[in-house]
Design a protein around this motif. Sequence first.
Motif, short mmCIF file in Angstrom:
data_model
loop_
_atom_site.label_atom_id
_atom_site.label_comp_id
_atom_site.label_asym_id
_atom_site.label_seq_id
_atom_site.Cartn_x
_atom_site.Cartn_y
_atom_site.Cartn_z
N VAL A 80 0.83 -1.20 0.00
CA VAL A 80 0.00 0.00 0.00
C VAL A 80 0.86 1.25 0.00
O VAL A 80 0.62 2.20 -0.75
CB VAL A 80 -0.94 0.00 1.22
N MET A 81 1.88 1.25 0.84
CA MET A 81 2.77 2.41 0.95
C MET A 81 3.44 2.71 -0.39
O MET A 81 3.47 3.86 -0.85
CB MET A 81 3.83 2.15 2.01
N GLN A 82 3.97 1.68 -1.06
CA GLN A 82 4.68 1.88 -2.32
C GLN A 82 3.74 2.35 -3.42
O GLN A 82 4.09 3.24 -4.21
CB GLN A 82 5.39 0.59 -2.70
N HIS A 83 2.55 1.76 -3.49
CA HIS A 83 1.58 2.19 -4.50
C HIS A 83 1.20 3.64 -4.29
O HIS A 83 1.11 4.42 -5.25
CB HIS A 83 0.33 1.30 -4.43
N LEU A 84 0.97 4.02 -3.05
CA LEU A 84 0.55 5.39 -2.76
C LEU A 84 1.66 6.39 -3.12
O LEU A 84 1.39 7.44 -3.72
CB LEU A 84 0.20 5.51 -1.28
N MET A 159 -3.31 -2.32 6.44
CA MET A 159 -3.46 -1.46 5.27
C MET A 159 -3.54 0.03 5.62
O MET A 159 -2.91 0.85 4.95
CB MET A 159 -4.67 -1.90 4.44
N PRO A 160 -4.28 0.42 6.66
CA PRO A 160 -4.26 1.85 7.02
C PRO A 160 -2.87 2.34 7.42
O PRO A 160 -2.51 3.49 7.15
CB PRO A 160 -5.24 1.93 8.20
N ILE A 161 -2.08 1.46 8.06
CA ILE A 161 -0.70 1.83 8.40
C ILE A 161 0.08 2.12 7.12
O ILE A 161 0.81 3.11 7.03
CB ILE A 161 -0.01 0.71 9.20
N GLY A 162 -0.07 1.26 6.12
CA GLY A 162 0.61 1.48 4.85
C GLY A 162 0.18 2.77 4.18
O GLY A 162 1.01 3.49 3.60
N ALA A 163 -1.11 3.11 4.28
CA ALA A 163 -1.60 4.35 3.69
C ALA A 163 -1.00 5.56 4.40
O ALA A 163 -0.61 6.54 3.76
CB ALA A 163 -3.13 4.40 3.77
N GLY A 166 2.65 5.76 3.38
CA GLY A 166 2.77 6.19 2.00
C GLY A 166 2.54 7.67 1.81
O GLY A 166 3.13 8.29 0.92
N SER A 167 1.69 8.26 2.64
CA SER A 167 1.42 9.69 2.53
C SER A 167 2.60 10.54 2.96
O SER A 167 2.65 11.73 2.67
CB SER A 167 0.20 10.06 3.38
N MET A 168 3.57 9.92 3.63
CA MET A 168 4.73 10.67 4.13
C MET A 168 5.83 10.82 3.09
O MET A 168 6.75 11.61 3.27
CB MET A 168 5.32 9.97 5.36
N PHE A 169 5.74 10.05 1.99
CA PHE A 169 6.82 10.05 1.01
C PHE A 169 6.35 10.64 -0.30
O PHE A 169 5.45 10.09 -0.96
CB PHE A 169 7.33 8.61 0.78
N GLU A 170 6.92 11.76 -0.69
CA GLU A 170 6.62 12.35 -1.99
C GLU A 170 7.40 11.66 -3.10
O GLU A 170 6.99 11.65 -4.25
CB GLU A 170 6.95 13.85 -1.99
N ARG A 173 11.17 6.62 -4.47
CA ARG A 173 12.50 6.01 -4.29
C ARG A 173 12.95 6.04 -2.83
O ARG A 173 13.73 5.20 -2.41
CB ARG A 173 13.53 6.71 -5.19
N THR A 174 12.46 7.00 -2.07
CA THR A 174 12.84 7.06 -0.66
C THR A 174 11.94 6.20 0.22
O THR A 174 12.27 5.97 1.38
CB THR A 174 12.77 8.52 -0.15
N SER A 175 10.83 5.69 -0.33
CA SER A 175 9.95 4.85 0.48
C SER A 175 10.60 3.53 0.86
O SER A 175 10.20 2.89 1.83
CB SER A 175 8.63 4.59 -0.28
N GLY A 176 11.61 3.14 0.09
CA GLY A 176 12.33 1.91 0.42
C GLY A 176 13.03 1.98 1.76
O GLY A 176 13.37 0.93 2.35
N LEU A 177 13.25 3.19 2.26
CA LEU A 177 13.88 3.33 3.58
C LEU A 177 13.04 2.70 4.67
O LEU A 177 13.57 2.29 5.71
CB LEU A 177 14.10 4.81 3.89
#
Length: 284
Positions: A80-84, A159-163, A166-170, A173-177
């Motif tokens: 979810v985080m990566q898709h967002l 899933m809400p955690i992932g959302a 995900g909202s924290m990363f613009e 490429r940095t979401s992999g952190l």
Amino acid sequence: MTAPLVAAARSGARRGVFEFQQSFITATDIFALIFPNVILLTVMIFMRGSTVGTTGFSLGTMSLSSVIGMSVAFNGMMTVMQHLAVEREDGTLLRAKAIPNGMFGYLVGKIVLIAGLTVVTLAMILVPGLVLFDGIALNTAGAWLTLAWVLVLGLVATMPIGAILGSMFENPRTSGLMMLPVMGLVAVSGIFTPLSEAPQWMQLVGQVFPIYWLGLGMRSAMLPDGLAVVEIGGSWRHWETVGVLGLWAVIGLVLAPAVLRRMARRESGAAMAERREKALQRVN
């Protein structure tokens, strides 16, 4: 639910089904789906010769059920985080925002997509696992029912955690952190060895987060009841599992919509163009 929301939900569900189908179109996507599960199964095959404490039960079989719980958590949070993060950069979220009830439909689509991918991932581990590992006790309706409610509650909790993440990363490429702290949680969640054998501080930390409880819930569904003796408290603790996962679900469902609405308000054509310009500068 009003008619416009129903229409948005149907549209989102159709989009989720389409994106699910698209996940099996390219060789790259198929490889990304299969390869991690092959690695996990290979690791657990090498663990078959080890036993859990003094029980004589295969550590590989026990780890199989834990890994299924871990995979549910990964799909719920990381996918979810990566898709967002990706769809925030490519303008998908901006287009959804411009449509009446578009964000609601977008979220429905993601739920359908992630739920489908999670079921596929579970099947890719469980089906060969039933052949490769002895001692799996999925032989009653109650065991399958437990697996089902742990799966559903685990997705609602993660899933809400992932959302939110995900909202924290613009920049996707940095979401992999975020993989680093998530892998840290896996290390303290008793996925590959019983958490009851870990130091007290690790037990306390592991029990705070959903990954441990997803692993415990899946073990309770797939393993003989006698294996509960190696768990904390010597039982499967179903009520505690419901309580902790339910608490994470409530917190996430309260916070995620507010966080996503705030993120959507900040989305604009100018903001998206600025992100693209920064991406081009990094490439050049």
